[in-house]
Design a protein around this motif. Structure first.
Motif, short mmCIF file in Angstrom:
data_model
loop_
_atom_site.label_atom_id
_atom_site.label_comp_id
_atom_site.label_asym_id
_atom_site.label_seq_id
_atom_site.Cartn_x
_atom_site.Cartn_y
_atom_site.Cartn_z
N HIS A 10 3.78 -7.69 -4.40
CA HIS A 10 3.22 -7.24 -3.13
C HIS A 10 4.35 -7.24 -2.10
O HIS A 10 5.08 -8.22 -1.98
CB HIS A 10 2.08 -8.14 -2.66
N THR A 11 4.46 -6.14 -1.38
CA THR A 11 5.52 -6.02 -0.38
C THR A 11 5.06 -6.44 1.01
O THR A 11 5.89 -6.73 1.87
CB THR A 11 6.03 -4.57 -0.32
N ARG A 12 3.74 -6.44 1.26
CA ARG A 12 3.22 -6.86 2.55
C ARG A 12 2.33 -8.08 2.32
O ARG A 12 1.29 -7.99 1.68
CB ARG A 12 2.43 -5.75 3.23
N LEU A 13 2.78 -9.20 2.86
CA LEU A 13 2.06 -10.44 2.67
C LEU A 13 1.70 -11.05 4.02
O LEU A 13 2.28 -10.70 5.05
CB LEU A 13 2.92 -11.43 1.88
N LYS A 14 0.73 -11.95 3.98
CA LYS A 14 0.37 -12.75 5.15
C LYS A 14 0.64 -14.21 4.85
O LYS A 14 0.65 -14.63 3.69
CB LYS A 14 -1.10 -12.53 5.50
N ALA A 15 0.87 -14.97 5.89
CA ALA A 15 1.16 -16.40 5.71
C ALA A 15 0.05 -17.06 4.91
O ALA A 15 -1.13 -16.85 5.17
CB ALA A 15 1.31 -17.06 7.08
N GLY A 16 0.45 -17.86 3.93
CA GLY A 16 -0.51 -18.52 3.07
C GLY A 16 -0.80 -17.78 1.79
O GLY A 16 -1.44 -18.34 0.89
#
Length: 396
Positions: A69-75
Protein backbone atom coordinates in the motif's frame (compact mmCIF):
# COMPACT_ATOMS: atom_id res chain seq x y z
CA UNK A 1 39.16 6.09 5.67
CA UNK A 2 35.93 5.42 3.81
CA UNK A 3 33.68 2.54 4.98
CA UNK A 4 34.23 0.71 1.67
CA UNK A 5 38.02 0.94 2.13
CA UNK A 6 37.79 -0.34 5.70
CA UNK A 7 35.73 -3.33 4.54
CA UNK A 8 38.26 -4.13 1.80
CA UNK A 9 41.19 -3.96 4.24
CA UNK A 10 39.35 -6.17 6.75
CA UNK A 11 38.51 -8.71 4.02
CA UNK A 12 42.09 -9.10 2.86
CA UNK A 13 43.38 -9.34 6.43
CA UNK A 14 40.99 -12.23 6.97
CA UNK A 15 42.16 -13.84 3.71
CA UNK A 16 45.78 -13.57 4.82
CA UNK A 17 44.89 -15.13 8.16
CA UNK A 18 43.12 -17.98 6.36
CA UNK A 19 46.17 -18.61 4.14
CA UNK A 20 48.40 -18.67 7.21
CA UNK A 21 46.10 -21.17 8.94
CA UNK A 22 46.03 -23.40 5.85
CA UNK A 23 49.82 -23.30 5.58
CA UNK A 24 50.12 -24.12 9.29
CA UNK A 25 47.81 -27.12 8.93
CA UNK A 26 49.83 -28.33 5.93
CA UNK A 27 53.15 -28.00 7.77
CA UNK A 28 51.73 -29.80 10.78
CA UNK A 29 50.53 -32.69 8.57
CA UNK A 30 53.88 -32.97 6.75
CA UNK A 31 56.16 -32.81 9.79
CA UNK A 32 53.96 -34.67 12.28
CA UNK A 33 52.71 -37.34 9.90
CA UNK A 34 50.20 -39.98 10.89
CA UNK A 35 46.47 -40.35 10.36
CA UNK A 36 45.32 -37.66 12.77
CA UNK A 37 47.38 -34.80 11.36
CA UNK A 38 46.58 -35.72 7.73
CA UNK A 39 42.89 -36.06 8.59
CA UNK A 40 42.86 -32.60 10.15
CA UNK A 41 44.53 -31.07 7.10
CA UNK A 42 42.25 -32.71 4.51
CA UNK A 43 39.15 -32.00 6.61
CA UNK A 44 40.11 -28.32 6.86
CA UNK A 45 41.14 -27.96 3.20
CA UNK A 46 37.61 -27.84 1.58
CA UNK A 47 36.46 -25.11 3.95
CA UNK A 48 39.63 -23.15 3.34
CA UNK A 49 39.29 -23.44 -0.45
CA UNK A 50 35.61 -22.38 -0.27
CA UNK A 51 36.54 -19.38 1.86
CA UNK A 52 39.29 -18.36 -0.57
CA UNK A 53 36.93 -18.65 -3.55
CA UNK A 54 34.27 -16.79 -1.59
CA UNK A 55 36.71 -13.94 -1.04
CA UNK A 56 37.59 -13.74 -4.74
CA UNK A 57 34.05 -13.92 -6.18
CA UNK A 58 32.37 -10.48 -5.94
CA UNK A 59 28.86 -10.20 -4.52
CA UNK A 60 26.83 -8.36 -7.16
CA UNK A 61 23.07 -8.05 -6.77
CA UNK A 62 20.12 -5.85 -7.63
CA UNK A 63 17.14 -5.19 -5.37
CA UNK A 64 13.50 -4.34 -5.89
CA UNK A 65 11.19 -3.16 -3.12
CA UNK A 66 7.40 -3.39 -3.45
CA UNK A 67 5.01 -1.74 -1.00
CA UNK A 68 1.60 -3.39 -0.72
CA UNK A 69 0.00 0.00 0.00
CA UNK A 70 1.41 3.37 -1.00
CA UNK A 71 -1.05 5.50 1.00
CA UNK A 72 -1.24 4.67 4.67
CA UNK A 73 -2.66 6.23 7.81
CA UNK A 74 -1.05 6.25 11.23
CA UNK A 75 -1.64 2.95 12.97
CA UNK A 76 -1.98 0.95 9.74
CA UNK A 77 0.13 -2.09 8.88
CA UNK A 78 2.97 -1.71 6.38
CA UNK A 79 3.64 -4.74 4.15
CA UNK A 80 6.87 -4.82 2.14
CA UNK A 81 8.22 -7.35 -0.36
CA UNK A 82 11.93 -7.42 -1.24
CA UNK A 83 13.32 -9.22 -4.26
CA UNK A 84 17.09 -9.68 -4.63
CA UNK A 85 18.68 -10.93 -7.86
CA UNK A 86 22.36 -11.86 -8.10
CA UNK A 87 24.40 -12.32 -11.25
CA UNK A 88 26.76 -15.23 -10.40
CA UNK A 89 25.83 -18.82 -9.42
CA UNK A 90 28.36 -19.11 -6.58
CA UNK A 91 26.77 -20.97 -3.62
CA UNK A 92 26.14 -18.91 -0.50
CA UNK A 93 25.61 -20.79 2.73
CA UNK A 94 23.62 -17.96 4.29
CA UNK A 95 22.66 -14.35 3.64
CA UNK A 96 21.19 -11.77 6.00
CA UNK A 97 18.92 -9.30 4.21
CA UNK A 98 17.99 -6.10 6.01
CA UNK A 99 15.88 -3.22 4.79
CA UNK A 100 17.71 -0.27 6.29
CA UNK A 101 15.12 1.36 8.60
CA UNK A 102 14.78 5.15 8.78
CA UNK A 103 14.99 6.84 12.15
CA UNK A 104 11.45 8.18 11.68
CA UNK A 105 10.00 4.67 12.12
CA UNK A 106 10.81 4.80 15.87
CA UNK A 107 11.13 1.03 16.03
CA UNK A 108 12.00 -0.56 19.36
CA UNK A 109 13.47 -3.55 17.55
CA UNK A 110 14.37 -3.98 13.90
CA UNK A 111 13.98 -7.76 13.78
CA UNK A 112 10.96 -7.48 11.48
CA UNK A 113 13.03 -5.79 8.78
CA UNK A 114 15.80 -8.39 8.85
CA UNK A 115 15.81 -12.05 7.82
CA UNK A 116 18.36 -14.83 7.34
CA UNK A 117 18.09 -17.04 4.23
CA UNK A 118 20.00 -20.14 3.13
CA UNK A 119 20.01 -19.72 -0.65
CA UNK A 120 22.98 -21.88 -1.79
CA UNK A 121 22.72 -21.85 -5.63
CA UNK A 122 19.48 -19.85 -5.90
CA UNK A 123 19.90 -16.62 -7.86
CA UNK A 124 16.70 -14.95 -6.67
CA UNK A 125 16.02 -14.25 -3.00
CA UNK A 126 12.67 -13.05 -1.67
CA UNK A 127 11.96 -11.54 1.71
CA UNK A 128 8.69 -10.10 3.06
CA UNK A 129 8.00 -8.34 6.31
CA UNK A 130 5.23 -6.43 8.03
CA UNK A 131 5.32 -3.54 10.47
CA UNK A 132 2.31 -2.96 12.71
CA UNK A 133 1.16 0.42 13.96
CA UNK A 134 3.26 2.47 11.56
CA UNK A 135 4.00 6.00 12.78
CA UNK A 136 2.70 9.15 11.09
CA UNK A 137 5.25 11.03 9.04
CA UNK A 138 7.30 11.19 5.87
CA UNK A 139 9.60 8.17 5.85
CA UNK A 140 12.51 7.59 3.48
CA UNK A 141 13.62 4.01 2.85
CA UNK A 142 17.12 4.43 1.47
CA UNK A 143 18.91 1.10 1.02
CA UNK A 144 18.95 -2.67 1.35
CA UNK A 145 21.84 -4.24 3.25
CA UNK A 146 23.09 -7.77 2.46
CA UNK A 147 25.55 -9.63 4.68
CA UNK A 148 27.02 -13.07 4.03
CA UNK A 149 30.04 -15.20 4.88
CA UNK A 150 31.58 -18.66 4.79
CA UNK A 151 30.67 -21.53 7.13
CA UNK A 152 33.14 -20.66 9.89
CA UNK A 153 33.13 -16.89 9.55
CA UNK A 154 36.67 -16.64 8.21
CA UNK A 155 35.54 -14.27 5.46
CA UNK A 156 32.51 -11.99 5.62
CA UNK A 157 31.06 -9.63 3.04
CA UNK A 158 28.55 -6.80 3.15
CA UNK A 159 27.00 -4.91 0.29
CA UNK A 160 24.63 -1.94 0.49
CA UNK A 161 22.26 -1.49 -2.46
CA UNK A 162 20.82 2.05 -2.71
CA UNK A 163 17.05 1.81 -3.05
CA UNK A 164 15.21 5.09 -2.47
CA UNK A 165 11.52 5.02 -1.62
CA UNK A 166 9.43 7.71 0.05
CA UNK A 167 6.51 6.63 2.18
CA UNK A 168 3.83 9.04 3.40
CA UNK A 169 1.84 7.98 6.43
CA UNK A 170 -1.06 10.39 6.88
CA UNK A 171 -2.61 11.25 10.24
CA UNK A 172 -5.15 8.83 11.66
CA UNK A 173 -8.67 9.81 10.62
CA UNK A 174 -11.18 9.83 13.46
CA UNK A 175 -14.94 9.41 13.23
CA UNK A 176 -15.85 12.42 15.34
CA UNK A 177 -19.34 12.30 16.89
CA UNK A 178 -21.33 15.24 15.51
CA UNK A 179 -24.31 16.98 17.06
CA UNK A 180 -26.90 18.99 15.14
CA UNK A 181 -26.89 22.77 14.99
CA UNK A 182 -29.84 23.17 17.36
CA UNK A 183 -28.36 20.84 19.94
CA UNK A 184 -25.99 22.03 22.62
CA UNK A 185 -23.86 19.59 24.56
CA UNK A 186 -23.61 20.90 28.07
CA UNK A 187 -21.68 17.99 29.57
CA UNK A 188 -18.95 17.75 26.96
CA UNK A 189 -16.97 14.73 25.94
CA UNK A 190 -19.79 13.12 23.96
CA UNK A 191 -20.26 15.06 20.75
CA UNK A 192 -18.75 17.79 18.62
CA UNK A 193 -20.89 20.60 17.27
CA UNK A 194 -20.70 20.98 13.52
CA UNK A 195 -22.69 22.68 10.80
CA UNK A 196 -20.82 20.55 8.26
CA UNK A 197 -23.69 18.08 8.14
CA UNK A 198 -26.31 20.74 7.54
CA UNK A 199 -27.57 21.19 3.95
CA UNK A 200 -25.89 24.10 2.18
CA UNK A 201 -28.67 24.58 -0.34
CA UNK A 202 -32.43 24.19 -0.70
CA UNK A 203 -34.23 22.86 -3.80
CA UNK A 204 -36.47 25.54 -5.36
CA UNK A 205 -37.43 23.94 -8.72
CA UNK A 206 -36.24 22.03 -11.78
CA UNK A 207 -34.83 23.00 -15.17
CA UNK A 208 -33.46 21.31 -18.26
CA UNK A 209 -30.12 19.58 -17.94
CA UNK A 210 -27.15 21.70 -19.03
CA UNK A 211 -23.59 20.69 -19.75
CA UNK A 212 -21.55 20.85 -16.56
CA UNK A 213 -24.41 19.98 -14.20
CA UNK A 214 -23.61 17.30 -11.67
CA UNK A 215 -25.12 13.87 -12.23
CA UNK A 216 -26.31 13.85 -8.61
CA UNK A 217 -28.52 16.89 -9.32
CA UNK A 218 -30.72 15.01 -11.82
CA UNK A 219 -34.40 14.88 -10.76
CA UNK A 220 -35.32 11.39 -11.90
CA UNK A 221 -39.08 11.66 -11.26
CA UNK A 222 -39.43 14.78 -13.39
CA UNK A 223 -37.11 13.29 -16.01
CA UNK A 224 -39.35 10.22 -16.29
CA UNK A 225 -42.50 12.35 -16.68
CA UNK A 226 -41.12 14.73 -19.30
CA UNK A 227 -38.89 12.29 -21.17
CA UNK A 228 -35.79 14.46 -20.95
CA UNK A 229 -33.07 15.05 -18.37
CA UNK A 230 -34.10 17.60 -15.75
CA UNK A 231 -31.89 18.89 -12.93
CA UNK A 232 -32.75 20.48 -9.63
CA UNK A 233 -32.39 24.20 -9.02
CA UNK A 234 -31.04 25.32 -5.67
CA UNK A 235 -31.37 28.44 -3.60
CA UNK A 236 -27.91 28.98 -2.28
CA UNK A 237 -27.70 29.73 1.40
CA UNK A 238 -25.09 32.03 2.82
CA UNK A 239 -22.12 29.68 2.63
CA UNK A 240 -19.82 29.43 5.61
CA UNK A 241 -16.19 28.55 5.30
CA UNK A 242 -14.17 26.82 7.97
CA UNK A 243 -10.83 27.63 9.57
CA UNK A 244 -9.13 25.09 11.82
CA UNK A 245 -6.83 26.61 14.45
CA UNK A 246 -4.59 23.83 15.77
CA UNK A 247 -2.38 24.15 18.85
CA UNK A 248 0.55 21.74 18.41
CA UNK A 249 2.43 22.82 21.55
CA UNK A 250 1.14 20.13 23.94
CA UNK A 251 3.35 17.05 23.71
CA UNK A 252 0.97 14.82 25.68
CA UNK A 253 -1.87 14.96 23.14
CA UNK A 254 0.12 16.13 20.12
CA UNK A 255 -0.73 13.20 17.82
CA UNK A 256 -4.42 13.33 18.75
CA UNK A 257 -4.61 17.06 17.96
CA UNK A 258 -3.05 16.35 14.55
CA UNK A 259 -5.57 13.57 13.89
CA UNK A 260 -8.57 15.72 14.89
CA UNK A 261 -7.40 18.60 12.68
CA UNK A 262 -6.98 16.25 9.70
CA UNK A 263 -10.38 14.63 10.32
CA UNK A 264 -12.24 17.96 10.48
CA UNK A 265 -10.53 19.29 7.34
CA UNK A 266 -11.24 16.12 5.37
CA UNK A 267 -14.92 16.17 6.40
CA UNK A 268 -15.25 19.82 5.39
CA UNK A 269 -13.60 19.49 1.99
CA UNK A 270 -15.56 16.35 1.11
CA UNK A 271 -18.78 18.26 1.80
CA UNK A 272 -17.68 21.12 -0.44
CA UNK A 273 -17.03 23.56 2.40
CA UNK A 274 -14.05 25.91 1.83
CA UNK A 275 -11.53 25.24 4.59
CA UNK A 276 -8.20 26.52 5.85
CA UNK A 277 -5.62 25.57 8.47
CA UNK A 278 -3.82 27.92 10.86
CA UNK A 279 -1.26 26.25 13.17
CA UNK A 280 -0.96 28.37 16.32
CA UNK A 281 2.68 29.24 16.78
CA UNK A 282 3.70 28.50 13.19
CA UNK A 283 4.00 30.97 10.33
CA UNK A 284 2.85 28.36 7.81
CA UNK A 285 -0.89 29.01 7.39
CA UNK A 286 -3.18 27.68 4.65
CA UNK A 287 -5.70 30.03 3.09
CA UNK A 288 -9.38 29.17 2.97
CA UNK A 289 -9.99 27.21 -0.22
CA UNK A 290 -11.69 24.04 -1.41
CA UNK A 291 -10.87 21.08 -3.61
CA UNK A 292 -8.93 17.85 -3.30
CA UNK A 293 -5.54 19.41 -4.12
CA UNK A 294 -5.96 21.96 -1.33
CA UNK A 295 -6.88 19.16 1.09
CA UNK A 296 -3.79 17.17 0.08
CA UNK A 297 -1.56 20.20 0.75
CA UNK A 298 -2.96 20.55 4.26
CA UNK A 299 -2.75 16.80 4.94
CA UNK A 300 0.85 16.78 3.70
CA UNK A 301 1.68 19.49 6.23
CA UNK A 302 -0.09 17.56 9.00
CA UNK A 303 1.81 14.44 7.94
CA UNK A 304 5.19 16.11 8.40
CA UNK A 305 4.53 18.41 11.38
CA UNK A 306 6.54 17.53 14.49
CA UNK A 307 6.37 18.60 18.08
CA UNK A 308 8.77 21.44 18.88
CA UNK A 309 9.27 22.17 22.60
CA UNK A 310 10.50 25.71 21.94
CA UNK A 311 7.42 26.72 19.95
CA UNK A 312 4.94 29.01 21.72
CA UNK A 313 1.32 29.38 20.60
CA UNK A 314 0.31 32.64 18.95
CA UNK A 315 -3.34 33.62 19.48
CA UNK A 316 -3.51 36.76 17.32
CA UNK A 317 -4.88 34.90 14.23
CA UNK A 318 -8.02 33.98 16.23
CA UNK A 319 -9.14 37.61 16.18
CA UNK A 320 -8.03 38.39 12.61
CA UNK A 321 -10.63 40.28 10.58
CA UNK A 322 -10.22 37.95 7.58
CA UNK A 323 -11.75 35.12 9.66
CA UNK A 324 -14.57 37.22 11.15
CA UNK A 325 -17.40 35.43 9.35
CA UNK A 326 -15.73 32.03 9.14
CA UNK A 327 -16.57 29.04 11.25
CA UNK A 328 -13.69 28.46 13.66
CA UNK A 329 -12.55 25.14 15.10
CA UNK A 330 -9.97 25.63 17.85
CA UNK A 331 -8.20 22.38 18.78
CA UNK A 332 -5.93 22.44 21.82
CA UNK A 333 -4.70 20.30 24.67
CA UNK A 334 -4.43 23.15 27.17
CA UNK A 335 -7.04 25.83 27.77
CA UNK A 336 -5.11 28.90 28.88
CA UNK A 337 -6.19 32.37 29.93
CA UNK A 338 -4.64 33.98 26.82
CA UNK A 339 -6.54 31.60 24.52
CA UNK A 340 -9.85 32.18 26.30
CA UNK A 341 -9.39 35.97 26.19
CA UNK A 342 -8.67 35.85 22.46
CA UNK A 343 -11.82 33.79 21.84
CA UNK A 344 -14.02 35.98 24.03
CA UNK A 345 -12.82 38.99 22.05
CA UNK A 346 -14.50 37.73 18.89
CA UNK A 347 -17.74 39.44 17.87
CA UNK A 348 -19.29 36.35 16.28
CA UNK A 349 -18.97 33.77 19.06
CA UNK A 350 -21.63 31.40 17.69
CA UNK A 351 -19.27 30.38 14.88
CA UNK A 352 -16.60 29.17 17.32
CA UNK A 353 -16.17 25.58 18.47
CA UNK A 354 -13.42 24.72 20.97
CA UNK A 355 -12.22 21.12 21.14
CA UNK A 356 -10.26 20.51 24.34
CA UNK A 357 -8.32 17.25 24.05
CA UNK A 358 -7.40 15.32 27.20
CA UNK A 359 -6.20 11.87 28.09
CA UNK A 360 -8.69 9.66 29.87
CA UNK A 361 -6.54 9.69 33.03
CA UNK A 362 -6.20 13.46 33.05
CA UNK A 363 -8.53 15.73 34.91
CA UNK A 364 -9.33 19.32 34.16
CA UNK A 365 -7.64 21.78 36.44
CA UNK A 366 -9.77 24.18 38.43
CA UNK A 367 -8.63 27.00 36.17
CA UNK A 368 -9.60 25.09 33.02
CA UNK A 369 -13.05 24.32 34.45
CA UNK A 370 -13.63 28.02 35.10
CA UNK A 371 -12.48 28.91 31.58
CA UNK A 372 -14.77 26.27 30.05
CA UNK A 373 -17.73 27.70 31.97
CA UNK A 374 -16.84 31.23 30.80
CA UNK A 375 -16.67 30.15 27.17
CA UNK A 376 -19.98 28.30 27.34
CA UNK A 377 -21.67 31.23 29.09
CA UNK A 378 -20.57 33.54 26.28
CA UNK A 379 -22.06 31.26 23.59
CA UNK A 380 -18.85 29.51 22.50
CA UNK A 381 -19.38 25.78 22.16
CA UNK A 382 -16.72 23.92 24.11
CA UNK A 383 -16.33 20.14 24.02
CA UNK A 384 -13.91 17.94 25.94
CA UNK A 385 -12.60 14.97 23.97
CA UNK A 386 -10.79 12.02 25.53
CA UNK A 387 -8.08 10.18 23.62
CA UNK A 388 -9.20 6.64 24.41
CA UNK A 389 -12.76 7.28 23.25
CA UNK A 390 -11.59 8.96 20.04
CA UNK A 391 -9.14 6.27 18.95
CA UNK A 392 -11.87 3.67 19.26
CA UNK A 393 -13.66 5.52 16.45
CA UNK A 394 -10.91 5.35 13.85
CA UNK A 395 -12.00 5.66 10.21
CA UNK A 396 -10.65 2.83 8.02
Amino acid sequence: MKPQDRLAVSLWLRVMMLIILTAAAFCYAMFQGGFVSLFLFYAFLPYALYALMFALVPLRATAKRTLQHTRLKAGDMLSVDLEIKRTNPFPYVYVIIEDDPPDTFHLQEQIEMKQMLFPWFRKMWRFSYQLNDIARGEHHLTAVRIKTGDMFGFVEKEVIIPLEKKLLVYPKMLDLPVESADSVNENGGKAVHSWLNEPTNVTTGVREYQQGDRFAWVDWKTTARRGQLMTKEFEQNQTKDLVVFADFTDEVVFETVVSIAASVLQTAVKKGVPAGLVPLGDQHAFRVDQGELHLQDMLYYLTRVQYQPSRAPEYKPLAASEYLHSGKYVITGQLQEELAASLLGNRNKKNITVLLVKRAVDRLTTKEKLLVDRLKASGIRTTILFEEELHERTVR
